[in-house]
Enzyme design. Structure first.
Site, short mmCIF file in Angstrom:
data_model
loop_
_atom_site.label_atom_id
_atom_site.label_comp_id
_atom_site.label_asym_id
_atom_site.label_seq_id
_atom_site.Cartn_x
_atom_site.Cartn_y
_atom_site.Cartn_z
N GLU A 130 0.87 -1.18 0.00
CA GLU A 130 0.00 0.00 0.00
C GLU A 130 0.91 1.23 0.00
O GLU A 130 1.37 1.68 1.03
CB GLU A 130 -0.92 0.00 1.22
CG GLU A 130 -1.96 1.12 1.14
CD GLU A 130 -2.85 1.19 2.37
OE1 GLU A 130 -3.88 1.89 2.30
OE2 GLU A 130 -2.51 0.58 3.40
N GLN A 142 -0.62 7.70 6.06
CA GLN A 142 0.68 7.37 5.48
C GLN A 142 1.64 8.56 5.66
O GLN A 142 1.22 9.71 5.69
CB GLN A 142 0.52 7.06 3.99
CG GLN A 142 -0.58 6.04 3.69
CD GLN A 142 -0.07 4.62 3.56
OE1 GLN A 142 1.10 4.34 3.70
NE2 GLN A 142 -0.98 3.72 3.29
N HIS A 193 -5.67 5.94 -1.94
CA HIS A 193 -4.99 7.16 -1.48
C HIS A 193 -4.79 8.08 -2.69
O HIS A 193 -3.69 8.52 -3.00
CB HIS A 193 -3.67 6.82 -0.80
CG HIS A 193 -3.87 6.13 0.52
ND1 HIS A 193 -4.10 6.83 1.69
CD2 HIS A 193 -3.95 4.82 0.84
CE1 HIS A 193 -4.28 5.96 2.68
NE2 HIS A 193 -4.20 4.74 2.19
N ASN A 217 -12.76 5.48 1.41
CA ASN A 217 -11.75 6.08 2.29
C ASN A 217 -10.50 6.47 1.51
O ASN A 217 -9.99 5.69 0.71
CB ASN A 217 -11.38 5.11 3.41
CG ASN A 217 -12.57 4.74 4.28
OD1 ASN A 217 -12.99 3.59 4.34
ND2 ASN A 217 -13.15 5.73 4.94
N ALA A 218 -10.02 7.70 1.76
CA ALA A 218 -8.81 8.23 1.11
C ALA A 218 -8.92 8.22 -0.41
O ALA A 218 -7.99 7.85 -1.11
CB ALA A 218 -7.56 7.46 1.57
N HIS A 248 -15.48 3.29 9.46
CA HIS A 248 -14.90 3.79 8.22
C HIS A 248 -15.96 4.11 7.18
O HIS A 248 -15.83 5.07 6.41
CB HIS A 248 -13.93 2.76 7.63
CG HIS A 248 -12.55 2.81 8.22
ND1 HIS A 248 -12.26 2.24 9.44
CD2 HIS A 248 -11.40 3.36 7.76
CE1 HIS A 248 -10.98 2.43 9.71
NE2 HIS A 248 -10.43 3.11 8.71
N ASP A 270 -7.81 -4.00 7.21
CA ASP A 270 -6.90 -2.85 7.32
C ASP A 270 -6.40 -2.74 8.76
O ASP A 270 -6.13 -1.64 9.27
CB ASP A 270 -7.60 -1.56 6.88
CG ASP A 270 -6.61 -0.43 6.56
OD1 ASP A 270 -5.41 -0.72 6.38
OD2 ASP A 270 -7.02 0.73 6.49
N GLY A 305 -6.17 3.30 9.93
CA GLY A 305 -6.38 1.86 9.95
C GLY A 305 -7.50 1.47 10.89
O GLY A 305 -8.34 2.29 11.27
#
Length: 381
Positions: A130, A142, A193, A217-218, A248, A270, A305
């Protein structure tokens, strides 16, 4: 030979009752109870579900360990922990850490991959990388300082262990990396992401992207004049992951997403190293994470996460939808196996596949996990 009787056997197409499941190291088949030889070794499922072992293709850590630590012994601890949640196969998932750390993590997985077939934990099928080729604006938890420009050569050098990679397609000028990976490897390419527009995402799908990392998400959301990456997932047949922890993603979207992504929705955890442990402070990719209940957050409040387990994800889907149990179980077994081309041996109860089997109660608490025909976990023992 081992026989499991008195269970509700979950197949890809439904639930079979009144029969027995015959196992060696492989699944031998579903047979009449009367065909069980006298004196044979049997397990009484006592009316509980008999299902395929679960497959988690996006899990960073568990029980204090993290794949990005690059420790073979840490991977074994994770594997032995998640097998108690019904997971018999997984992809340890790296984060956007330094390139040297990512390489160490790959090497650690290489070192124990073969051994994992016979240890008392979930089998390592490869690695999910990832990052580090993500969009800084959608980095989530991240680390920005380790984000790199897409580099197909680095990934191809590790094609023996990487089964899935998450990247932001808009950061790949001309989709050079995506095209090269699609042409020269069997690595599955996921967009995540990412700040891609709908059009950018659909172009990426045309060029080789076949997966979406933790849908919603992201990534860019679905708006009526800007459908974003979520809209691109819905408009295409790519596989899409979902963190079904009810935090989430709102559970009101579970049914909608399952209907839209029929046969292509994958439940993931995750999970971070805090998985299986108590609330408190933990480390994730060099950053401090606070865990409280089902919420994991960085110091600035960013979601970081989860501590979800895959059997809980199945339970949450069943609790918040009207989907039949076999369809939900497929999301955590057969569909992820298909997504990484492991379904020849994993993911469903079918003769000839590996005898990775779980017995679970109606709330999907795991009572027994069998791997390769051998019991590796019994609840209460």
């Amino acid at each position: 030979m081992l026989y499991i009787k008195n269970g509700r056997i979950i197949t890809p197409d439904g639930v079979v009752e009144g029969y027995a499941l015959a196992l060696s190291q492989k699944i031998e088949g579903i047979i009449n109870v009367s065909d069980i030889p006298e004196g044979a070794e049997t397990i009484d499922a006592c009316g509980n579900y008999v299902a395929p072992g679960l497959v988690d293709i996006h899990i960073h850590g568990y029980l204090g360990e993290d794949a990005s630590d690059g420790k073979p012994e840490g991977l074994k601890i994770i594997a032995e922990g998640i097998v108690k949640n019904g997971v018999t196969s997984f992809l340890p998932t790296t984060m956007t850490v330094s390139k040297a750390e990512i390489e160490r993590a790959f090497n650690a997985a290489r070192q124990v991959k073969e051994e994992s077939r016979v240890w008392n934990g979930a089998e390592i099928l490869g690695v999910h990388a990832e990052g580090p080729f993500i969009n800084p604006d959608k980095k989530g938890a991240q680390a920005a300082e380790h984000i790199l420009n897409p580099d197909a050569a680095f990934v191809l050098e590790n094609a023996d262990i990487v089964r899935l990679i998450t990247l932001a397609p808009e950061m790949d000028d001309g989709h050079v990396c995506i095209k090269e990976l699609a042409e020269k490897s069997d690595i599955q390419i996921s967009m995540g992401h990412t700040g891609a527009t709908f059009e950018e995402a659909m172009n990426a799908v045309s060029d080789g992207v076949n997966h979406a990392t933790h849908l919603f998400n992201a990534m860019t959301p679905m708006l009526h004049r800007a459908p974003g990456v979520v809209g691109a997932s819905f408009a295409s047949d790519i596989y899409s992951e979902l963190i079904a922890d009810t935090f989430h993603v709102h559970p009101g979207l579970f049914s909608v997403t399952a209907k839209q992504k029929s046969g292509r929705l994958i439940l993931i955890t995750d999970s971070i190293r805090a998985g299986g442990l108590s609330d408190g402070s933990y480390e994730l990719g060099g950053q401090n994470v606070t865990v409280q209940g089902i919420q994991c957050r960085l110091e600035d409040g960013t979601i970081a996460g989860s501590v979800l387990t895959l059997n809980r994800a199945v339970h949450n889907m069943l609790l918040n939808t009207k989907l039949p149990v076999h369809e939900v179980v497929n999301m955590a077994s057969l569909t992820p196996a298909k997504a990484i081309h492991a379904d020849r041996t994993k993911g469903s109860i079918k003769a000839g596949k590996d005898a990775d089997i779980i017995i679970a109660d109606g709330d999907f608490n795991i009572l027994r996990t069998i791997k390769g025909g051998r019991t590796v976990f019994v609840n209460g023992r």
